[in-house]
Design an enzyme around this catalytic site. Structure first.
Site, PDB file in Angstrom:
ATOM      1  CG  MET A 143      54.606  37.852 -40.850  1.00 19.58           C
ATOM      2  SD  MET A 143      54.673  39.655 -40.687  1.00 19.58           S
ATOM      3  CE  MET A 143      53.122  40.113 -41.453  1.00 19.58           C
ATOM      4  CB  CYS A 144      58.839  33.853 -42.442  1.00 19.15           C
ATOM      5  SG  CYS A 144      58.988  33.636 -44.227  1.00 19.15           S
ATOM      6  CB  THR A 145      61.308  37.677 -45.394  1.00 21.22           C
ATOM      7  OG1 THR A 145      61.304  36.453 -46.110  1.00 21.22           O
ATOM      8  CG2 THR A 145      62.532  38.492 -45.779  1.00 21.22           C
TER       9      THR A 145
END
Length: 435
Positions: free
Chosen positions: A203-205
């Site tokens: 999700m961070c990417t």
């Protein structure tokens, strides 16, 4: 009106050469006779599940191998992107149900064949053959066939309740064919580890550091769609709706431009949204031919069937490998052994749910758990119904002891991957880590 000609001299000579004489590879119970072809034409009922790339090939192959009592089920509609490999469809058919159009095409093209879309009762068929692109759908059909099995008082399988399943799958230049005899050989659940895990992006990417066109598409699908509700607050993404795909594609292009990423196109967008791996028509043809051959062998006994898993790869030359997938005696679907969950009394319910999802042996999608507590059925957790999820969500933070569960307790688990519930038995220990 002149009656339609069903057969003509020599039409089935290629099949008669096989069915009206024996050979060294014939099944021990095979009896060469002209009646075998009559059985294929008039009696044997085959269900084809899926009318996509594999399903179109299967319907054609089965019809040309003498099968006339064929049914097909596919709940999808025809999309423009299907036309390059799903040859039973034309541009005028876009938006129409795949099963209906495929059935009409075969019926019009192959004299005497009767393909019926949308069957109701799987128990009516002699053989089921799958041309699916979904592991969940395979598991559900597998579970349905197992649920039809009957056993006598000594636990011996009634062979008349067994419906063989032939399953085919393709992934680019790779494919596989397998023959499952429910209750006898390895089923789909026995070999879940053979299926590749679904690719998920961090999700961070997706949110902050996209590097691939897929990251941009996932950003729109996972984050932007729920924020903007482009087609209404209650409307989820439909991968078969061109308007939904177009909206995601256009916004994914905008995000890609912001980060200097190239490669976002409509086809890739649809593939990411629907979790589609690009199909190769020639691979579909090979795997469908292998599946149709196994259906023919099962129906006629003219030859020993595949035992029981065949891999195919034509990425670099042509390579095939056949092996016997062994039955898992502790299989959650086909074994007669109760499933066991080993945890400690202070294990949180959310850890049990996570285990059911991540365990290689179970791989459940949205498990709902029910147990008998204080002589009453108690729903521990269920996510598929919003009102029930809201009522049971607090239970996720409770320990098994706090929920009133004890050692030896039976827990009934329902999941979209199986038509029948799975019964688990708890083995609890004090201060023991769950595994």
């Amino acid at each position: 009106m002149v009656a339609e000609v069903q057969d003509w001299p020599g039409r089935w000579s290629h099949l008669q050469a096989i069915l009206e004489r024996s050979g060294p590879f014939a099944h021990p119970e095979f009896e060469a006779s002209s009646e075998v072809l009559s059985f294929l034409e008039d009696t044997c009922r085959v269900l084809v599940i899926g009318a996509g790339g594999l399903g179109c090939e299967l319907l054609k192959d089965l019809a040309y191998m003498g099968f006339r009592q064929i049914s097909v089920i596919d709940m999808d509609t025809i999309d423009l992107s299907n036309l390059n490999r799903q040859f039973l469809f034309r541009k005028k058919d876009i938006g129409q149900p795949k099963a209906t159009v495929a059935a009409a095409f075969i019926n019009n093209r192959i004299v005497g064949c009767k393909v019926t879309p949308y069957p109701v009762f799987i128990a009516e068929f002699h053989i089921v053959v799958c041309g699916l692109d979904s592991i969940v759908a395979r598991r559900w059909i597998n579970g349905m066939l197992i649920s039809l099995l009957t056993y006598d008082s000594e636990g011996v399988l009634d062979q008349s309740s067994l419906i063989p399943m032939v399953d085919g799958g393709t992934e680019g230049f790779k494919g596989n064919t397998r023959v499952c005899l429910p209750g006898v050989t390895a089923c789909i659940e026995c070999t879940l580890e053979l299926y590749p895990p679904q690719i998920n992006f961090p999700m961070c990417t997706i949110a902050h550091t996209p590097r691939l066109p897929e990251h941009c598409i996932e950003y729109v699908r996972v984050l932007l769609w729920p924020q903007e509700h482009p087609f209404g607050a209650s409307v989820g993404i439909d991968g078969d709706d061109p308007d939904h795909i177009k909206w995601i594609y256009e916004h994914a292009v905008d995000r890609a431009n912001q980060y200097g990423i190239t490669g976002v196109d409509y086809r890739l967008t649809q593939g990411v949204v629907k979790r589609i791996i690009p199909a190769v028509a020639s691979t579909n043809a090979v795997i469908a031919a292998a599946c149709a051959t196994e259906v023919f062998k099962l129906a006629s006994s003219c030859c020993q069937t595949l035992n029981n898993y065949m891999n195919f790869n034509d990425a670099d030359g042509v390579y095939t490998y056949t092996f016997e997938a062994e039955r898992n005696e502790n299989c959650a679907a086909c074994s007669q052994v109760p499933q066991v969950l080993r945890f400690s009394e202070d294990t949180l319910l959310q850890d049990v749910v996570q285990h059911l999802k991540e365990s290689a042996a179970f791989q459940l999608r949205s498990p709902g758990l029910v147990a008998m507590v204080n002589n009453k059925n108690k729903t521990l957790y269920m996510s598929t119904v919003k009102s029930i999820e809201e009522a049971t969500k607090p239970n996720l933070k409770k320990t098994l002891q706090e929920l009133g569960l004890r050692d030896g307790q039976e827990i009934i688990v329902a999941d979209p991957t199986t038509p029948k519930s799975i019964v688990f038995r708890l083995q609890l220990a004090t201060n023991m880590d769950g595994n």
